[in-house]
Motif scaffolding. Structure first.
Motif, PDB file in Angstrom:
ATOM      1  N   GLY A  34      -2.928  14.534 -29.703  1.00  0.00           N
ATOM      2  CA  GLY A  34      -3.368  15.385 -29.135  1.00  0.00           C
ATOM      3  C   GLY A  34      -3.831  15.720 -28.119  1.00  0.00           C
ATOM      4  O   GLY A  34      -3.021  15.696 -26.721  1.00  0.00           O
ATOM      5  N   LEU A  35      -4.508  16.485 -27.519  1.00  0.00           N
ATOM      6  CA  LEU A  35      -4.810  16.803 -26.480  1.00  0.00           C
ATOM      7  C   LEU A  35      -4.963  16.603 -25.408  1.00  0.00           C
ATOM      8  O   LEU A  35      -4.370  16.380 -24.160  1.00  0.00           O
ATOM      9  CB  LEU A  35      -5.847  18.443 -26.240  1.00  0.00           C
ATOM     10  CG  LEU A  35      -5.092  19.745 -26.483  1.00  0.00           C
ATOM     11  CD1 LEU A  35      -7.136  21.179 -26.611  1.00  0.00           C
ATOM     12  CD2 LEU A  35      -4.967  20.086 -25.621  1.00  0.00           C
ATOM     13  N   TRP A  36      -5.978  15.302 -25.206  1.00  0.00           N
ATOM     14  CA  TRP A  36      -6.537  13.976 -24.473  1.00  0.00           C
ATOM     15  C   TRP A  36      -5.425  13.300 -23.908  1.00  0.00           C
ATOM     16  O   TRP A  36      -4.881  12.261 -23.575  1.00  0.00           O
ATOM     17  CB  TRP A  36      -7.208  13.619 -25.219  1.00  0.00           C
ATOM     18  CG  TRP A  36      -7.895  12.329 -25.816  1.00  0.00           C
ATOM     19  CD1 TRP A  36      -8.444  12.826 -27.623  1.00  0.00           C
ATOM     20  CD2 TRP A  36      -7.689  11.339 -26.131  1.00  0.00           C
ATOM     21  NE1 TRP A  36      -8.541  11.458 -27.900  1.00  0.00           N
ATOM     22  CE2 TRP A  36      -7.842  10.602 -27.075  1.00  0.00           C
ATOM     23  CE3 TRP A  36      -7.573  10.421 -25.580  1.00  0.00           C
ATOM     24  CZ2 TRP A  36      -7.998   9.721 -27.562  1.00  0.00           C
ATOM     25  CZ3 TRP A  36      -8.008   8.468 -25.510  1.00  0.00           C
ATOM     26  CH2 TRP A  36      -7.667   8.095 -26.995  1.00  0.00           C
TER      27      TRP A  36
ATOM     28  N   TRP B  45     -12.825  22.023 -28.629  1.00  0.00           N
ATOM     29  CA  TRP B  45     -11.478  23.069 -28.293  1.00  0.00           C
ATOM     30  C   TRP B  45     -10.608  22.893 -28.967  1.00  0.00           C
ATOM     31  O   TRP B  45      -9.896  24.042 -29.543  1.00  0.00           O
ATOM     32  CB  TRP B  45     -11.218  23.017 -26.974  1.00  0.00           C
ATOM     33  CG  TRP B  45     -10.749  24.330 -25.894  1.00  0.00           C
ATOM     34  CD1 TRP B  45     -11.353  25.550 -25.226  1.00  0.00           C
ATOM     35  CD2 TRP B  45      -9.066  24.757 -26.686  1.00  0.00           C
ATOM     36  NE1 TRP B  45     -10.513  26.651 -25.246  1.00  0.00           N
ATOM     37  CE2 TRP B  45      -9.213  26.348 -25.971  1.00  0.00           C
ATOM     38  CE3 TRP B  45      -8.036  23.536 -26.817  1.00  0.00           C
ATOM     39  CZ2 TRP B  45      -8.068  26.208 -26.054  1.00  0.00           C
ATOM     40  CZ3 TRP B  45      -6.936  24.440 -26.948  1.00  0.00           C
ATOM     41  CH2 TRP B  45      -6.569  26.238 -26.058  1.00  0.00           C
ATOM     42  N   TYR B  46      -9.798  21.928 -28.678  1.00  0.00           N
ATOM     43  CA  TYR B  46      -8.888  21.992 -30.260  1.00  0.00           C
ATOM     44  C   TYR B  46      -9.088  22.398 -31.635  1.00  0.00           C
ATOM     45  O   TYR B  46      -8.039  23.664 -31.724  1.00  0.00           O
ATOM     46  CB  TYR B  46      -8.227  20.793 -29.875  1.00  0.00           C
ATOM     47  CG  TYR B  46      -7.167  20.354 -31.062  1.00  0.00           C
ATOM     48  CD1 TYR B  46      -5.863  20.820 -31.134  1.00  0.00           C
ATOM     49  CD2 TYR B  46      -6.896  19.812 -32.684  1.00  0.00           C
ATOM     50  CE1 TYR B  46      -4.941  20.841 -32.500  1.00  0.00           C
ATOM     51  CE2 TYR B  46      -6.416  19.999 -33.390  1.00  0.00           C
ATOM     52  CZ  TYR B  46      -5.210  20.542 -33.082  1.00  0.00           C
ATOM     53  OH  TYR B  46      -4.547  19.956 -34.488  1.00  0.00           O
ATOM     54  N   ILE B  47      -9.983  22.086 -32.030  1.00  0.00           N
ATOM     55  CA  ILE B  47     -10.492  22.142 -33.432  1.00  0.00           C
ATOM     56  C   ILE B  47     -11.270  24.177 -33.336  1.00  0.00           C
ATOM     57  O   ILE B  47     -10.522  24.175 -34.120  1.00  0.00           O
ATOM     58  CB  ILE B  47     -11.714  21.758 -34.179  1.00  0.00           C
ATOM     59  CG1 ILE B  47     -11.587  20.131 -33.574  1.00  0.00           C
ATOM     60  CG2 ILE B  47     -12.209  22.118 -34.874  1.00  0.00           C
ATOM     61  CD1 ILE B  47     -12.812  19.210 -33.948  1.00  0.00           C
TER      62      ILE B  47
ATOM     63  N   LYS C 246     -18.064  16.750 -34.193  1.00  0.00           N
ATOM     64  CA  LYS C 246     -17.541  17.926 -35.202  1.00  0.00           C
ATOM     65  C   LYS C 246     -15.708  18.042 -34.935  1.00  0.00           C
ATOM     66  O   LYS C 246     -14.964  18.027 -36.258  1.00  0.00           O
ATOM     67  CB  LYS C 246     -17.112  18.696 -33.905  1.00  0.00           C
ATOM     68  CG  LYS C 246     -16.746  20.439 -34.545  1.00  0.00           C
ATOM     69  CD  LYS C 246     -16.889  21.279 -33.550  1.00  0.00           C
ATOM     70  CE  LYS C 246     -16.138  22.450 -33.932  1.00  0.00           C
ATOM     71  NZ  LYS C 246     -16.876  23.105 -35.362  1.00  0.00           N
ATOM     72  N   ARG C 247     -15.455  16.957 -34.520  1.00  0.00           N
ATOM     73  CA  ARG C 247     -13.608  15.912 -34.676  1.00  0.00           C
ATOM     74  C   ARG C 247     -13.839  15.605 -35.713  1.00  0.00           C
ATOM     75  O   ARG C 247     -12.502  15.191 -36.443  1.00  0.00           O
ATOM     76  CB  ARG C 247     -13.517  15.326 -32.970  1.00  0.00           C
ATOM     77  CG  ARG C 247     -14.996  14.245 -33.060  1.00  0.00           C
ATOM     78  CD  ARG C 247     -14.600  13.273 -31.365  1.00  0.00           C
ATOM     79  NE  ARG C 247     -13.331  13.171 -31.197  1.00  0.00           N
ATOM     80  CZ  ARG C 247     -12.182  12.305 -31.676  1.00  0.00           C
ATOM     81  NH1 ARG C 247     -12.926  11.608 -32.784  1.00  0.00           N
ATOM     82  NH2 ARG C 247     -11.137  12.013 -31.329  1.00  0.00           N
ATOM     83  N   LEU C 248     -14.836  15.245 -36.633  1.00  0.00           N
ATOM     84  CA  LEU C 248     -14.357  14.494 -38.332  1.00  0.00           C
ATOM     85  C   LEU C 248     -14.471  15.578 -39.341  1.00  0.00           C
ATOM     86  O   LEU C 248     -14.282  15.623 -40.564  1.00  0.00           O
ATOM     87  CB  LEU C 248     -15.866  13.418 -38.496  1.00  0.00           C
ATOM     88  CG  LEU C 248     -15.676  12.847 -37.776  1.00  0.00           C
ATOM     89  CD1 LEU C 248     -17.343  11.763 -37.962  1.00  0.00           C
ATOM     90  CD2 LEU C 248     -15.006  11.675 -37.389  1.00  0.00           C
ATOM     91  N   GLU C 249     -14.235  16.715 -38.618  1.00  0.00           N
ATOM     92  CA  GLU C 249     -14.538  18.254 -39.453  1.00  0.00           C
ATOM     93  C   GLU C 249     -12.313  18.504 -39.909  1.00  0.00           C
ATOM     94  O   GLU C 249     -12.470  19.383 -40.780  1.00  0.00           O
ATOM     95  CB  GLU C 249     -14.733  19.123 -38.937  1.00  0.00           C
ATOM     96  CG  GLU C 249     -16.623  19.458 -38.881  1.00  0.00           C
ATOM     97  CD  GLU C 249     -16.939  20.665 -38.310  1.00  0.00           C
ATOM     98  OE1 GLU C 249     -15.929  21.610 -37.819  1.00  0.00           O
ATOM     99  OE2 GLU C 249     -17.711  21.016 -37.765  1.00  0.00           O
ATOM    100  N   VAL C 250     -11.780  17.787 -38.966  1.00  0.00           N
ATOM    101  CA  VAL C 250     -10.763  17.816 -39.072  1.00  0.00           C
ATOM    102  C   VAL C 250      -9.674  16.941 -39.532  1.00  0.00           C
ATOM    103  O   VAL C 250     -10.503  15.179 -38.721  1.00  0.00           O
ATOM    104  CB  VAL C 250      -9.683  18.747 -37.538  1.00  0.00           C
ATOM    105  CG1 VAL C 250     -10.610  19.652 -37.779  1.00  0.00           C
ATOM    106  CG2 VAL C 250     -10.216  17.565 -37.265  1.00  0.00           C
TER     107      VAL C 250
ATOM    108  N   SER D  80      -2.688  13.476 -39.358  1.00  0.00           N
ATOM    109  CA  SER D  80      -1.889  14.730 -39.005  1.00  0.00           C
ATOM    110  C   SER D  80      -0.845  14.481 -38.432  1.00  0.00           C
ATOM    111  O   SER D  80      -1.291  13.373 -37.168  1.00  0.00           O
ATOM    112  CB  SER D  80      -2.840  16.037 -39.103  1.00  0.00           C
ATOM    113  OG  SER D  80      -1.862  17.010 -38.499  1.00  0.00           O
ATOM    114  N   LEU D  81      -0.244  14.679 -37.907  1.00  0.00           N
ATOM    115  CA  LEU D  81       1.111  14.318 -37.061  1.00  0.00           C
ATOM    116  C   LEU D  81       0.245  15.076 -34.877  1.00  0.00           C
ATOM    117  O   LEU D  81      -0.010  14.323 -34.253  1.00  0.00           O
ATOM    118  CB  LEU D  81       2.030  15.536 -36.461  1.00  0.00           C
ATOM    119  CG  LEU D  81       3.097  14.609 -37.051  1.00  0.00           C
ATOM    120  CD1 LEU D  81       4.538  16.195 -37.212  1.00  0.00           C
ATOM    121  CD2 LEU D  81       3.487  13.698 -36.878  1.00  0.00           C
ATOM    122  N   VAL D  82      -0.825  15.752 -35.174  1.00  0.00           N
ATOM    123  CA  VAL D  82      -1.466  16.636 -33.859  1.00  0.00           C
ATOM    124  C   VAL D  82      -3.461  16.282 -34.480  1.00  0.00           C
ATOM    125  O   VAL D  82      -3.002  17.137 -35.857  1.00  0.00           O
ATOM    126  CB  VAL D  82      -1.182  17.571 -33.412  1.00  0.00           C
ATOM    127  CG1 VAL D  82      -2.316  18.232 -32.950  1.00  0.00           C
ATOM    128  CG2 VAL D  82       0.361  18.106 -32.896  1.00  0.00           C
ATOM    129  N   GLY D  83      -4.033  16.034 -33.653  1.00  0.00           N
ATOM    130  CA  GLY D  83      -5.205  16.169 -33.840  1.00  0.00           C
ATOM    131  C   GLY D  83      -6.328  15.323 -33.381  1.00  0.00           C
ATOM    132  O   GLY D  83      -5.681  14.544 -32.173  1.00  0.00           O
TER     133      GLY D  83
END
Length: 185
Positions: A136-138, A157-159, A126-130, A105-108
């Motif tokens: 992204g944020l970092w 937090w993003y997710i 959890k990062r593999l859920e999206v 995706s563009l953001v994630g």
């Protein structure tokens, strides 16, 4: 689609510069974990010498970040043009094609290399859920200058707080971060 038309001349110019700078392929394909742990090839412009993956073991002791990620500010494997590409994230432009394919995706959360993720328990990430993102944020909060623990914290937090407006805000904040080139190596 409209963005890719805008970026095509830049992608072509960068490809020519990479080819003129060093021998070898223009693109580098890195196997990454995507959504649900599915493996895909992430596209990048090659910013390192040809045998970079094979010589990693000789410099691993110089790692400057914590966690499973490997980064050093003056990595001897990076080409002259590669330093510029990385500073301004131009090496990431081919990932637009990963977005079209549905791998990204563009953001994630950024997709980490397989070897780095496998040092963690991937079922717990959890990062593999999206779907992973190009930015992204970092990326907007420090890029390579932040700890792995904080990277994961911001990704989670993003997710948990995802919204269209959050993505839009991250995309807008990415522009000045990339232009300044701060925290990228």
């Amino acid at each position: 689609g409209i963005l890719s038309i805008f970026f095509l001349p830049v992608i072509l110019m960068v490809a020519i510069i990479v080819k003129l700078d060093s021998s070898g392929p223009v693109f580098y394909f890195s196997r990454r974990y995507g959504r649900g742990g599915r493996i895909f090839n992430m596209y990048k412009f090659r910013s390192m010498v040809l045998d970079a993956d094979q010589t990693l073991d000789t410099i691993k002791a110089n790692n400057e970040v914590d966690g499973p990620i490997f980064k050093i500010k003056k990595d001897p494997r990076i080409t002259k043009v590669g330093r510029i590409l990385r500073k301004y994230s131009l090496d990431e432009l081919p990932q637009i094609f990963n977005v079209f394919k549905g791998d990204m995706s563009l953001v994630g959360p950024r997709p980490l290399p397989i070897a780095q993720v496998e040092r963690e328990d991937i079922r717990q990430l959890k990062r593999l859920e999206v779907r992973p993102g190009i930015t992204g944020l970092w990326q907007i909060r420090g890029r390579s200058d932040i700890s792995f623990k904080r990277l994961v914290k911001w990704d989670v937090w993003y997710i948990n707080n995802w919204s269209f407006w959050l993505d839009f805000n991250i995309l807008l904040q990415t522009i000045p971060v990339v232009i300044k080139g701060k925290g990228a190596y």
